[in-house]
Design a protein around this motif. Sequence first.
Motif, mmCIF file in Angstrom:
data_model
loop_
_atom_site.group_PDB
_atom_site.id
_atom_site.type_symbol
_atom_site.label_atom_id
_atom_site.label_comp_id
_atom_site.label_asym_id
_atom_site.label_seq_id
_atom_site.Cartn_x
_atom_site.Cartn_y
_atom_site.Cartn_z
ATOM 1 N N GLU A 82 3.635 -0.496 4.052
ATOM 2 C CA GLU A 82 2.264 -0.676 4.524
ATOM 3 C C GLU A 82 2.222 -1.023 6.007
ATOM 4 O OE1 GLU A 82 -0.218 0.282 2.696
ATOM 5 O OE2 GLU A 82 1.274 0.714 1.154
ATOM 6 N N TRP A 146 -4.680 2.736 0.603
ATOM 7 C CA TRP A 146 -4.148 1.451 1.082
ATOM 8 C C TRP A 146 -4.116 1.445 2.604
ATOM 9 C CZ3 TRP A 146 0.392 1.659 -2.917
ATOM 10 C CH2 TRP A 146 -0.049 1.132 -4.140
ATOM 11 N N SER A 150 -6.107 -1.172 5.186
ATOM 12 C CA SER A 150 -5.445 -1.899 6.270
ATOM 13 C C SER A 150 -6.106 -1.616 7.611
ATOM 14 C CB SER A 150 -3.959 -1.519 6.338
ATOM 15 O OG SER A 150 -3.284 -1.870 5.159
ATOM 16 N N SER A 169 -3.172 -4.623 0.838
ATOM 17 C CA SER A 169 -2.404 -3.395 0.641
ATOM 18 C C SER A 169 -0.946 -3.695 0.344
ATOM 19 C CB SER A 169 -2.513 -2.509 1.887
ATOM 20 O OG SER A 169 -3.846 -2.125 2.120
ATOM 21 N N HIS A 173 0.678 -2.774 -3.265
ATOM 22 C CA HIS A 173 1.838 -1.870 -3.286
ATOM 23 C C HIS A 173 3.026 -2.527 -3.979
ATOM 24 C CE1 HIS A 173 4.270 1.314 -0.868
ATOM 25 N NE2 HIS A 173 4.868 1.035 -2.012
ATOM 26 N N THR A 206 -8.938 -1.971 -5.871
ATOM 27 C CA THR A 206 -8.682 -1.112 -4.709
ATOM 28 C C THR A 206 -9.906 -0.306 -4.299
ATOM 29 O OG1 THR A 206 -6.292 -0.930 -5.094
ATOM 30 C CG2 THR A 206 -7.341 0.866 -3.883
#
Length: 234
Positions: A82, A146, A150, A169, A173, A206
């Motif tokens: 990420e 994701w 961010s 994120s 993940h 999410t």
Amino acid sequence: MPVVERVIEYYFGVVVVVGGLSVLLGVKCTLRTWRRFPEVRWLGRAFGMGLLALILASILELPVLLLGSGLALAAAAGLVEESVKLLPLAFFRDAQKWEKWKLVAGTGFFLGLIEGLAYTMGIISLGESLYLAGVRVVLVGLHTVWAVVSAGFLLSGRRWKRFRGLAFSMAAHAVYDLPPLAAIEGLPVEVVTSLAAISTAFMLVTAAMVEKAAKLATGLIPEEEEKEELTSLP
């Protein structure tokens, strides 16, 4: 079949259904915001950034992989992958914020796509169940949204609140990877089931996080573009 393997099969089914639905909703929000921004050449740069990000992530995760700890690998994957998706913020510092947002989203997409293609070829060559390819398709979408979360918070937020999206994120993940890795580690089925439930909760949240990040990103629209849009209205 051992019980823990059955749990992982159910978990992958949940990823395809719940994760897939979350991705569809997230991509819808992302495209709505994407279309509000000016056109820009992003494809080549995003592909290059995605490929570079994947190479860097592989190098950085290699020491953890050699340790043989699945739990540490999951944490490293969330932290590293990420983070490297944000490479456009460093490489294109002079770009406008809305352009950086597009490049980060594209980087996340291409990182997931290249990684997914590599894993899918491995799945086919090893004769694994084809439904795992469906899991990889969903993961391409998750990689993308994701990155959107961010970038949306980082480019639009203030002070420490800017990092909420990146923290989410990374956590989402890492937790996504934990159930199968915990099963490989030989952890009790109760632990694997709990981790799968937590990961499912993150996948459900999410979509809401993408929507919030996409709304924040609309503030990145250049003022002159916003004025043109308003004057064009009847």
